[in-house]
Write a protein that holds these residues in place. Structure first.
Motif, PDB file in Angstrom:
ATOM      1  N   GLU A   1       1.015   4.200  -2.873  1.00  0.00           N
ATOM      2  CA  GLU A   1       0.857   5.620  -2.521  1.00  0.00           C
ATOM      3  C   GLU A   1       2.072   6.429  -2.992  1.00  0.00           C
ATOM      4  O   GLU A   1       1.929   7.534  -3.514  1.00  0.00           O
ATOM      5  CB  GLU A   1       0.679   5.768  -1.009  1.00  0.00           C
ATOM      6  N   ARG A   2       3.260   5.861  -2.818  1.00  0.00           N
ATOM      7  CA  ARG A   2       4.478   6.544  -3.248  1.00  0.00           C
ATOM      8  C   ARG A   2       4.478   6.754  -4.764  1.00  0.00           C
ATOM      9  O   ARG A   2       4.814   7.834  -5.257  1.00  0.00           O
ATOM     10  CB  ARG A   2       5.690   5.709  -2.849  1.00  0.00           C
ATOM     11  N   ASP A   3       4.097   5.711  -5.508  1.00  0.00           N
ATOM     12  CA  ASP A   3       4.086   5.810  -6.968  1.00  0.00           C
ATOM     13  C   ASP A   3       3.057   6.835  -7.445  1.00  0.00           C
ATOM     14  O   ASP A   3       3.307   7.588  -8.397  1.00  0.00           O
ATOM     15  CB  ASP A   3       3.786   4.439  -7.583  1.00  0.00           C
ATOM     16  N   GLN A   4       1.902   6.850  -6.794  1.00  0.00           N
ATOM     17  CA  GLN A   4       0.874   7.829  -7.168  1.00  0.00           C
ATOM     18  C   GLN A   4       1.359   9.244  -6.909  1.00  0.00           C
ATOM     19  O   GLN A   4       1.146  10.152  -7.725  1.00  0.00           O
ATOM     20  CB  GLN A   4      -0.422   7.559  -6.384  1.00  0.00           C
ATOM     21  N   ARG A   5       2.010   9.427  -5.771  1.00  0.00           N
ATOM     22  CA  ARG A   5       2.546  10.744  -5.431  1.00  0.00           C
ATOM     23  C   ARG A   5       3.617  11.163  -6.433  1.00  0.00           C
ATOM     24  O   ARG A   5       3.677  12.319  -6.866  1.00  0.00           O
ATOM     25  CB  ARG A   5       3.120  10.724  -4.011  1.00  0.00           C
ATOM     26  N   LEU A   6       4.437  10.206  -6.823  1.00  0.00           N
ATOM     27  CA  LEU A   6       5.510  10.480  -7.780  1.00  0.00           C
ATOM     28  C   LEU A   6       4.934  10.926  -9.128  1.00  0.00           C
ATOM     29  O   LEU A   6       5.402  11.906  -9.720  1.00  0.00           O
ATOM     30  CB  LEU A   6       6.362   9.229  -7.955  1.00  0.00           C
ATOM     31  N   ILE A   7       3.905  10.243  -9.591  1.00  0.00           N
ATOM     32  CA  ILE A   7       3.282  10.594 -10.869  1.00  0.00           C
ATOM     33  C   ILE A   7       2.599  11.956 -10.780  1.00  0.00           C
ATOM     34  O   ILE A   7       2.664  12.766 -11.718  1.00  0.00           O
ATOM     35  CB  ILE A   7       2.270   9.514 -11.299  1.00  0.00           C
ATOM     36  N   GLU A   8       1.948  12.230  -9.661  1.00  0.00           N
ATOM     37  CA  GLU A   8       1.287  13.529  -9.491  1.00  0.00           C
ATOM     38  C   GLU A   8       2.299  14.674  -9.532  1.00  0.00           C
ATOM     39  O   GLU A   8       2.079  15.700 -10.179  1.00  0.00           O
ATOM     40  CB  GLU A   8       0.522  13.545  -8.167  1.00  0.00           C
ATOM     41  N   VAL A   9       3.413  14.480  -8.840  1.00  0.00           N
ATOM     42  CA  VAL A   9       4.452  15.513  -8.818  1.00  0.00           C
ATOM     43  C   VAL A   9       5.068  15.669 -10.204  1.00  0.00           C
ATOM     44  O   VAL A   9       5.279  16.790 -10.688  1.00  0.00           O
ATOM     45  CB  VAL A   9       5.539  15.164  -7.782  1.00  0.00           C
ATOM     46  N   ALA A  10       5.355  14.547 -10.860  1.00  0.00           N
ATOM     47  CA  ALA A  10       5.934  14.598 -12.207  1.00  0.00           C
ATOM     48  C   ALA A  10       4.995  15.316 -13.177  1.00  0.00           C
ATOM     49  O   ALA A  10       5.435  16.113 -14.017  1.00  0.00           O
ATOM     50  CB  ALA A  10       6.222  13.185 -12.706  1.00  0.00           C
ATOM     51  N   THR A  11       3.706  15.057 -13.044  1.00  0.00           N
ATOM     52  CA  THR A  11       2.718  15.724 -13.900  1.00  0.00           C
ATOM     53  C   THR A  11       2.779  17.233 -13.720  1.00  0.00           C
ATOM     54  O   THR A  11       2.821  17.993 -14.697  1.00  0.00           O
ATOM     55  CB  THR A  11       1.297  15.225 -13.577  1.00  0.00           C
ATOM     56  N   ARG A  12       2.808  17.669 -12.473  1.00  0.00           N
ATOM     57  CA  ARG A  12       2.849  19.114 -12.210  1.00  0.00           C
ATOM     58  C   ARG A  12       4.114  19.745 -12.771  1.00  0.00           C
ATOM     59  O   ARG A  12       4.084  20.841 -13.342  1.00  0.00           O
ATOM     60  CB  ARG A  12       2.730  19.368 -10.704  1.00  0.00           C
ATOM     61  N   LEU A  13       5.239  19.058 -12.589  1.00  0.00           N
ATOM     62  CA  LEU A  13       6.510  19.617 -13.072  1.00  0.00           C
ATOM     63  C   LEU A  13       6.579  19.653 -14.600  1.00  0.00           C
ATOM     64  O   LEU A  13       7.049  20.635 -15.177  1.00  0.00           O
ATOM     65  CB  LEU A  13       7.680  18.818 -12.507  1.00  0.00           C
ATOM     66  N   PHE A  14       6.122  18.599 -15.255  1.00  0.00           N
ATOM     67  CA  PHE A  14       6.120  18.594 -16.726  1.00  0.00           C
ATOM     68  C   PHE A  14       5.232  19.715 -17.265  1.00  0.00           C
ATOM     69  O   PHE A  14       5.612  20.398 -18.227  1.00  0.00           O
ATOM     70  CB  PHE A  14       5.633  17.243 -17.261  1.00  0.00           C
ATOM     71  N   LEU A  15       4.074  19.903 -16.653  1.00  0.00           N
ATOM     72  CA  LEU A  15       3.154  20.936 -17.123  1.00  0.00           C
ATOM     73  C   LEU A  15       3.670  22.333 -16.816  1.00  0.00           C
ATOM     74  O   LEU A  15       3.502  23.258 -17.610  1.00  0.00           O
ATOM     75  CB  LEU A  15       1.771  20.740 -16.491  1.00  0.00           C
ATOM     76  N   ASP A  16       4.315  22.471 -15.671  1.00  0.00           N
ATOM     77  CA  ASP A  16       4.791  23.791 -15.244  1.00  0.00           C
ATOM     78  C   ASP A  16       6.073  24.198 -15.964  1.00  0.00           C
ATOM     79  O   ASP A  16       6.229  25.348 -16.385  1.00  0.00           O
ATOM     80  CB  ASP A  16       5.013  23.785 -13.724  1.00  0.00           C
TER      81      ASP A  16
ATOM     82  N   ASP B   1       0.831  -1.205   0.000  1.00  0.00           N
ATOM     83  CA  ASP B   1       0.000   0.000   0.000  1.00  0.00           C
ATOM     84  C   ASP B   1       0.867   1.257   0.000  1.00  0.00           C
ATOM     85  O   ASP B   1       0.556   2.240  -0.686  1.00  0.00           O
ATOM     86  CB  ASP B   1      -0.922   0.014   1.224  1.00  0.00           C
ATOM     87  N   ALA B   2       1.953   1.224   0.754  1.00  0.00           N
ATOM     88  CA  ALA B   2       2.850   2.376   0.817  1.00  0.00           C
ATOM     89  C   ALA B   2       3.533   2.601  -0.523  1.00  0.00           C
ATOM     90  O   ALA B   2       3.737   3.746  -0.953  1.00  0.00           O
ATOM     91  CB  ALA B   2       3.894   2.169   1.913  1.00  0.00           C
ATOM     92  N   ALA B   3       3.881   1.506  -1.213  1.00  0.00           N
ATOM     93  CA  ALA B   3       4.526   1.626  -2.518  1.00  0.00           C
ATOM     94  C   ALA B   3       3.562   2.220  -3.546  1.00  0.00           C
ATOM     95  O   ALA B   3       3.949   3.052  -4.375  1.00  0.00           O
ATOM     96  CB  ALA B   3       5.016   0.263  -2.983  1.00  0.00           C
TER      97      ALA B   3
END
Length: 253
Positions: free
Chosen positions: A30-45, A26-28
């Protein structure tokens, strides 16, 4: 959506680890989801070029070896981000096809159902984030053809096949009469979102009210076909014959 103006700020989180020292399942996740969310924001920004795996790892509070080990390079991470975005863009089509297959709610005319579907597609595909992704893909397609192929195979082609499935169910129920549902699906998607999405990608300001009106007219044209309703076609043919007869008449001497 507003993601392009948002800085990647992620609060520190404790990662639950198993007895062996590795994160639990479950922690992994959550970590992967967080990683993708952050990557999405950075790519868009920042765009593709200005985003590094190191920056993503730091912003997501994830170790660099974890990011590199899971995605290999920036293209691999962007592909993962793109797959999630494609799933979000395809959600309305998938829901419509699943509902039709299950024989679910069929209230309203076919025009009303297609208009509601078109409205959802228009909002999703013409959002600031969708346009930003489109520009990134266009810019990177030549250098990274595998990313462009992913967008076509899992994006556009999947959208066409899912829409065709939806149309197949409507044909089976007698709600539509289509010679080729795949060609009809391509035509429908191009008519509903193609023009507006293309203009937005070019940076031309879009008035969504005008875009919705265009979408509604396009759907009526799609349903009527190029020749229009048969009764109107017959009336037009009669009028054409009358005009032709008048033209051929010679003046009396």
């Amino acid at each position: 959506m507003g993601l392009t103006a948002t800085k990647a700020k992620v609060a520190k989180r404790s990662v639950i680890k198993s007895r062996g020292g590795r994160p639990t399942r479950d922690a992994a996740i959550e970590r992967d989801q967080r990683l993708i969310e952050v990557a999405t924001r950075l790519f868009l920004d920042r765009g593709f070029e200005a985003t590094s795996l190191d920056a993503v790892a730091e912003a997501a509070r994830v170790s660099k070896p974890t990011v590199y080990g899971q995605y290999g390079d920036k293209r691999g991470l962007f592909a993962a981000v793109l797959r999630r975005e494609i799933a979000r863009w395809l959600a309305p089509l998938a829901a419509a096809a699943a509902e039709a297959q299950a024989g679910g709610n069929c209230d309203g005319s076919v025009e009303e159902r297609l208009t509601e579907l078109g409205r959802q597609l228009l909002v999703l595909n013409c959002s600031a984030d969708s346009i930003a992704f489109s520009r990134i893909l266009t810019a990177q397609a030549i250098n990274f053809p595998e990313v462009a192929k992913l967008a076509v195979d899992e994006g556009w082609s999947k959208a066409v096949s899912t829409t065709a499935d939806f149309f197949d169910h409507l044909v089976d129920k007698g709600a539509l009469d289509l010679e080729d549902t795949t060609i009809a699906a391509e035509t429908f998607l191009n008519m509903v979102v193609g023009h507006t999405h293309r203009m937005a990608t070019f940076g031309i300001p879009i008035d969504m009210k005008t875009a919705e009106t265009r979408m509604e007219v396009s759907i009526r044209l799609f349903l009527a076909g190029a020749v229009g309703p048969q009764d109107r076609l017959r009336d037009a043919a009669k009028e054409a014959i009358k005009e032709a007869t008048k033209t051929r008449r010679r003046p009396a001497r």
